[in-house]
Enzyme design. Structure first.
Site: not given
Ligand code: ZN
Ligand code: ADP
Length: 596
Positions: A139-140, A143, A425-426, A429, A501
């Site tokens: 134990i010592f 610790q 959407h695509e 782009h 975006d």
């Molecule tokens: Zn986009």
């Protein structure tokens, strides 16, 4: 193996011993209790009872060992022998002899001492005590380990990484070779009166190999590498940061020559303010670091390397002579560097014949070394799940997509309405980019969700660029807003799908105005890293001007995107329809739409 590892190992051993001791103790105690219970019932006979039985002449035989008060008794009317404890063996023997003389018929047998039996007896009786002593010691020990080693100690390790493991970065390596020579033969340099830098600051994005190159210096020179991260100091108790820095350097001096590496130094080395609380704690840590940097003796060969991604945040005091007076920028690798990094990290992986690392390197402009290492690892995982014998080009390409856009989500069910929205959407782009002079060619368009994105448009990367022109940035804004523009014109509504975006576009526009001085009204002034009061030096309304300029850039780009979409409406429908049909279209399929 580093010290921390060793400590962990030690801990583990202690923990194992501890567990075994506890277990054995429990077994022994249980056994003892069990035994006692067993005896007490009918096998035991009390001393008074024994005397009575002797008086009644009911005892047939008594067996005893010299020196032991524990005896065996056989009664005349019973089969089993019983145990008894006598207060004094000598008195008891005399008593029996007396009784025998009185006409009592007891067979008294006195065995000589069995030395083996006594020893094991003694050990057995002492065992619980021994166990308890061992327990306390353990134990010592545990610790002790806890507060001296683990928490405050810096990691130190011998590395076997060398410059061979660092791909690209040729100039940087050349510059750092003299550090290696110095670490190897400090005397030679000192005799020549040469002053070697104490500290070197490595600037660069995370994952560009700053830690790697620092380790390689240590590995090349064959000296230990001690490291610590600035972020460890955040939220630390008062005074602890400074004491840790002190201990780090104490250790470094002890094991010198060595390399000390401080990662994320901006976490402790950011500009000092007169603040309180966390800030003053920060100051203490930074001050300690400055003291340590100044406090080396000439015979201590300790080189401090530090890494940061935010050089502008650093306290200027850190950069003074004798401290971090050398700065090296570690940039993201160029195409050749990327190919070399891919080569290094594919060494231990079986590659199919169709693999072209050069091609992958071309496709991964802007990737850091860490990202490239990750690509190869992902490719290996993909190849395994696909049950390939080797990694093939397709696995590698999928891995690049996984790292850039995220993992393909096959399981998500998408409504037809969402599909149509994503397709337009695509397509937006892709179409807009197609008609913009400076924008890269489309490589792939898809409406299959990946990561957070509902779909994606990937562009070819032809070359590594060092400069980006204003026109190019303006057109980049147009391409980014092409998705939103297409939604608006083709579907007469707009969606949240464009949020990323918009975020990117806003950042690009801000950079144009605040960082690159590309707006007329602000002019070529860097306003990026300025604090509030510094901004005011450019006039009270400078922030309003920035806002107006950013908005104007975005508005103009959005306008232009809508015009391009309107102009090429037929192509937009064609691409969107193709996407709805095939979900993913390649560069060739995309270009074909424009052929007729
Ligand atoms: Zn986009
Ligand atoms: P940083 O310290 O700049 O954040 P690291 O040195 O920790 O980056 O790099 C992370 C990992 O990325 C390295 O362990 C290595 O596998 C890989 N890596 C980065 N740059 C290179 C390079 N130039 N050559 C080979 N591998 C690299």
């Amino acid at each position: 193996m580093n010290d921390k590892g060793k400590d962990n190992k030690k801990d583990k051993i202690y923990y194992t011993i501890f567990s075994i001791v506890v277990l054995v103790s429990i077994v022994i105690i249980a056994f003892a209790l069990f035994n006692k219970n067993n005896n007490s019932d009918d096998k035991e006979i009390s001393y008074t009872e024994l005397i009575t039985k002797i008086d009644q002449n009911a005892v047939e035989k008594i067996e005893m060992t010299v020196g032991s008060t524990s005896i065996k008794v056989k009664l005349k009317n019973e089969e089993e022998e019983k145990n008894a404890i006598v207060p004094s063996t000598q008195a008891f023997v005399e008593l029996i002899q007396e009784k025998v003389q009185e006409g009592n018929t007891i067979d008294l047998k006195q065995n000589p001492v069995n030395p083996l039996l006594t020893i094991s007896d003694t050990i057995f009786s002492l065992l619980p005590t021994i166990m308890i002593v061992i327990l306390f010691i353990l134990i010592f020990k545990m610790q002790g380990l806890g507060d001296k080693g683990k928490v405050y100690d810096a990691e130190s390790e011998k590395t076997n990484i060398t410059f061979k493991d660092v791909a690209g970065l040729d100039e940087e390596k050349t510059e750092l070779i003299e550090i290696v020579d110095f670490l190897k033969e400090p005397k030679k340099f000192q005799e020549m009166g040469a002053k070697i830098p104490r500290g070197i600051l490595l600037y660069g994005k995370p994952g560009t190999g700053k830690t790697l190159i620092a380790k390689a210096i240590a590995g090349e020179a064959g000296v230990p590498f001690i490291s610590m991260s600035g972020s460890e100091f955040i939220e630390m108790f008062a005074g602890l940061g400074a004491s840790r820095v002190r201990k780090l350097f104490e250790k470094a001096k002890k094991i010198s020559p060595c390399i000390v590496f401080i990662d994320e130094i901006d976490a402790i080395g950011s500009r000092r303010t007169g603040g309180s609380g966390a800030e003053s704690e920060n100051n203490q840590t930074l001050n300690q670091l400055l003291v340590e940097m100044d406090g080396f003796n000439t015979d201590e060969t300790v080189i401090v390397l530090a890494a940061t991604n935010r050089p502008e945040m650093l306290d200027k005091a850190l950069l003074r002579p004798g401290r971090f007076d050398r700065q090296i920028t570690i940039a993201a690798p160029d195409a050749r560097g990327r190919e070399e990094i891919l080569k290094i990290h594919s060494k231990n992986k079986p590659l199919g014949d169709d693999i072209s690392l050069k091609e992958i390197a071309t496709d991964t402009a802007g990737f850091t070394g860490a990202e490239l290492a990750n690509v190869l690892n992902e490719a290996a995982i993909i190849a395994t799940t696909r049950e390939h014998k080797k990694i093939v080009m397709d696995d590698l390409e999928e891995a690049v997509k996984k790292v850039t856009v995220g993992l393909q989500k096959n399981s998500r069910v998408i409504s037809d309405k969402d599909k149509k929205l994503t397709a337009y959407h695509e397509a937006g782009h892709a179409i807009v980019s197609k008609y913009l002079e400076t924008q890269q060619d489309v490589k792939e368009v898809s409406i299959i969700p990946r990561g957070l994105a509902g779909g994606y448009t990937m562009y070819k990367t032809n070359e590594d660029k060092y400069y980006i022109s204003k026109t190019e940035m303006e057109e980049k804004l147009v391409a980014l807003l092409g998705g939103r523009a297409a939604e608006k014109i083709a579907l007469d509504d707009i969606s949240t799908g464009a949020s990323n975006d918009i975020e990117v576009a806003t950042q690009v526009a801000k950079d144009m105005v605040k960082k690159y001085g590309m707006s007329n009204r602000v002019g070529p002034i860097n306003l990026e890293t300025k604090e509030q009061y510094e901004l005011q030096a450019f006039g009270n309304s400078v922030e309003d001007v920035i806002g107006v300029e950013v908005k104007e850039l975005i508005d103009t780009a959005y306008q232009r995107a809508q015009e391009l979409i309107k102009e090429h409406m037929d192509k937009l429908h064609a691409v969107a329809e193709k996407l709805l049909e095939k979900e993913t279209i390649t560069a060739e399929e995309f270009e074909k739409i424009f052929d007729n």
